[in-house]
Scaffold this active site. Structure first.
Site, PDB file in Angstrom:
ATOM      1  N   CYS A   1       0.843  -1.196   0.000  1.00 27.15           N
ATOM      2  CA  CYS A   1       0.000   0.000   0.000  1.00 27.15           C
ATOM      3  C   CYS A   1       0.879   1.247   0.000  1.00 27.15           C
ATOM      4  O   CYS A   1       1.474   1.577  -1.016  1.00 27.15           O
ATOM      5  CB  CYS A   1      -0.964  -0.039   1.185  1.00 27.15           C
ATOM      6  SG  CYS A   1      -2.332   1.139   1.032  1.00 27.15           S
TER       7      CYS A   1
ATOM      8  N   HIS B   1      -3.574  -5.171   0.149  1.00 30.06           N
ATOM      9  CA  HIS B   1      -3.094  -5.706   1.430  1.00 30.06           C
ATOM     10  C   HIS B   1      -3.160  -7.235   1.404  1.00 30.06           C
ATOM     11  O   HIS B   1      -4.155  -7.822   1.834  1.00 30.06           O
ATOM     12  CB  HIS B   1      -3.944  -5.161   2.582  1.00 30.06           C
ATOM     13  CG  HIS B   1      -3.679  -3.725   2.892  1.00 30.06           C
ATOM     14  ND1 HIS B   1      -2.737  -3.320   3.811  1.00 30.06           N
ATOM     15  CD2 HIS B   1      -4.224  -2.594   2.392  1.00 30.06           C
ATOM     16  CE1 HIS B   1      -2.719  -2.000   3.874  1.00 30.06           C
ATOM     17  NE2 HIS B   1      -3.606  -1.532   3.011  1.00 30.06           N
TER      18      HIS B   1
ATOM     19  N   GLU C   1      -1.800  -9.350   3.279  1.00 30.17           N
ATOM     20  CA  GLU C   1      -1.796  -9.975   4.608  1.00 30.17           C
ATOM     21  C   GLU C   1      -3.190 -10.382   5.065  1.00 30.17           C
ATOM     22  O   GLU C   1      -3.341 -11.288   5.898  1.00 30.17           O
ATOM     23  CB  GLU C   1      -1.159  -9.039   5.644  1.00 30.17           C
ATOM     24  CG  GLU C   1      -1.925  -7.767   5.960  1.00 30.17           C
ATOM     25  CD  GLU C   1      -1.551  -6.584   5.085  1.00 30.17           C
ATOM     26  OE1 GLU C   1      -1.712  -5.436   5.537  1.00 30.17           O
ATOM     27  OE2 GLU C   1      -1.098  -6.807   3.937  1.00 30.17           O
TER      28      GLU C   1
END
Length: 553
Positions: free
Chosen positions: A383, A520, A522
């Site tokens: 990001c 993102h 994750e």
């Protein structure tokens, strides 16, 4: 019909209700039940999207674009059911909904009160959240009530849970209470009085817990469990010890060994297959017996509160499991790099710059990007980390010395990163925003699928396309992309509708492993499968370490 398990907490906050709820869900899922989880947050914010990471920790983004509590990340990592917006709601959302109904005249002129209107709305939100589960109609919905018993903010939620349990009838709902049993070092003993008082407080509002989860820094002896049972009116076998462990992925086995799932199934009159926790045992075995070890530097400004990067830390841990590599994370304050330079990065096997907002600390992050690029150390920018990688490349390779983001310098003449004012949401509708738009709900949020450029490192990692979750306002400015590409930078994925850069990388002729992503990743990593991007990143860190060792030899 869906059965409900309400998880409450007492004595202090941050005991791990989310982990406990997720672990119970994992055990029940291993027994063949369909399970979903909900998180009820008692704060008045509509969602955590505009809250400081220092106040709230990470904001977890669901597939459908909701900004939610970080516990939903734990839920998705522990079970296969995906979370949605309906799985997390706050006092702010409840009051907003009730006030909207009152303005419409839905209450027919009645005085709108906490009981019954607020409590009824909470129950409706709970049942709606359970009904919207991605697994279909769930057998069990586990409802975590945020806050601590005794807090004034939590009272409407606890009252709603009490009413709902009564309304649903026997064997349709049960209560699990997580509490603290502190060890007093000077006395050399565990103290059960806080737990006794917490249960007493819960019973005062009409809730008698069926199970107690007693948190301590060590296993609780049988005589202490008997005392807790006697004074809390909970059967001794339902007083379960939950002690500190070095991995949260050991918790499902710990709870199962003490019969938590058996107690829940008996209370709810469920008769599922036996639990199969072999997957969890295998994960823990891999985590504890790595073959390699690397050190990755995470450069950010929230490093004093690692809860801000919870999903990212877990994603690296998952990669650790699936690459047989112990990952040591070194947290580096980007503001210190601005003052002291990048010499402190020299021992790292890889550098990671995570997402973030605001100008503070950005020049330190850019210095870390420059170090990783010039030293040929693997770099992953997520990001904001991708945006800063583009800014650094524009300044130091392309020669755009004033390159910046309008987030940090609204008057920069070289707006390499800028606010996008119009885009398509997940349903194909046009969304608009300006500099003056509210902060809440004005970001690109949720999952989006994008094609990947053939022959790139991104394709080697992901395949033909990438489907990841977003949470950002600013984008790489397409006006500068031709200059960046002329300098060697590769845009390896773009959004299909707006043609916005989603992934960037440097070719192997310039750097062995340098990747930036606007999304993102994750948020979609799980311990079961890991995540291809983080696995590749850890493997690149290991290769860097081995190359250095070979050079020294």
């Amino acid at each position: 019909m869906t059965k409900y398990v309400f998880v409450t907490g007492g004595v202090v906050s941050s005991l791990g209700k989310g982990i406990a709820a997720a672990s119970l869900a994992a055990i029940l899922e291993s027994r063949g039940l369909k399970v979903t989880l909900l998180k009820l947050d008692p704060y008045i914010n509509v969602d955590p999207g505009t809250m400081s990471p220092f106040q709230h920790g990470e904001v977890f983004v669901t597939e459908d674009g909701a900004e939610t509590d970080l516990d939903l990340g734990h839920y998705e990592r522990f079970i296969s059911t995906k979370m949605r917006k309906a799985n997390n709601f706050t006092t702010g959302q409840i009051y907003e909904s009730v006030i909207r109904k009152e303005r419409r005249g839905d209450y027919l002129g009645k005085t709108v009160q906490v009981i019954p209107h607020i409590t009824n709305e909470i129950q409706a939100f709970i049942e709606r959240g359970a009904a919207s589960a991605t697994c279909g109609e769930p057998d069990v919905a586990i409802v975590e009530i945020g806050g601590t018993v005794g807090d004034i903010e939590s009272l409407p939620f606890l009252e709603a849970a009490r009413q709902m349990s009564l309304r649903l009838g026997r064997n349709s709902a049960c209560f699990v209470h997580l509490t603290l049993v502190p060890f007093i070092a000077t006395a050399g003993e565990l103290k059960t009085k806080p737990t006794q008082h917490s249960v007493q407080k819960l019973r005062e509002i009409g809730i008698s817990p069926h199970v107690l989860l007693c948190r301590a820094d060590r296993p609780i002896p049988d005589d202490e469990s008997k005392k807790i049972s006697l004074f809390s009116n909970v059967p001794e076998d339902a007083v379960i010890s939950v002690w500190d462990v070095d991995s949260i992925y050991k918790i499902p086995q710990m709870l199962h060994d003490q019969g938590l799932d058996r107690l829940i199934c008996e209370e709810l009159r469920l008769d599922p297959q036996p639990a199969d926790l072999r997957m969890w045992a295998a994960l823990v075995e891999k985590l504890q017996n790595p073959k390699h070890e690397v050190t990755i530097g995470m450069v950010g400004k929230y490093v004093d509160l690692t809860e801000s990067y919870k999903s990212l830390i877990e994603a690296l841990r998952h990669a650790s499991i699936h690459t047989s590599t112990k990952v040591n994370i070194e947290y580096i304050n980007s503001e210190e790099l601005e003052t002291n330079g990048t010499a402190s990065l020299a021992h790292l096997d890889a550098v990671l710059v995570p997402g973030g907002f605001g100008r503070r600390g950005t020049e330190g992050k850019i210095a870390a990007v420059r170090y990783a690029r010039e030293a040929k150390v693997p770099y992953l920018g997520i990001c904001l980390g991708m945006q800063l990688a583009v800014i650094e490349f524009a300044r130091d390779v392309v020669g755009l010395k004033q390159a910046n983001s309008t987030e940090f310098d609204p008057n920069t003449p070289e707006r390499v990163v800028a606010l996008i004012t119009e885009w398509y949401d997940r349903e194909g509708k046009v969304e608009k925003r300006t500099e003056d738009s509210d902060l809440g709900g004005t970001m690109r949020l949720g999952s989006q699928r994008c094609p990947i450029k053939p022959g790139t490192l991104a394709e080697a990692i992901y395949g033909k396309d990438v489907n990841e979750r977003h949470r950002h306002r600013y984008e790489v400015n397409n006006r500068f992309v031709p200059q960046l590409e002329a300098g060697g930078l590769v845009i390896s994925a773009r959004t299909p509708s707006e043609d916005l850069p989603e992934m960037m990388e440097l070719p192997s002729t310039m750097h062995p492993w340098f990747v930036g992503v606007q999304f993102h990743p994750e948020f979609t990593s799980t311990p079961r499968d890991g995540h291809p991007l983080f696995k590749s990143f850890v493997q690149a860190a290991l290769a860097c370490q081995q190359t250095r060792a070979g050079a020294k030899a």
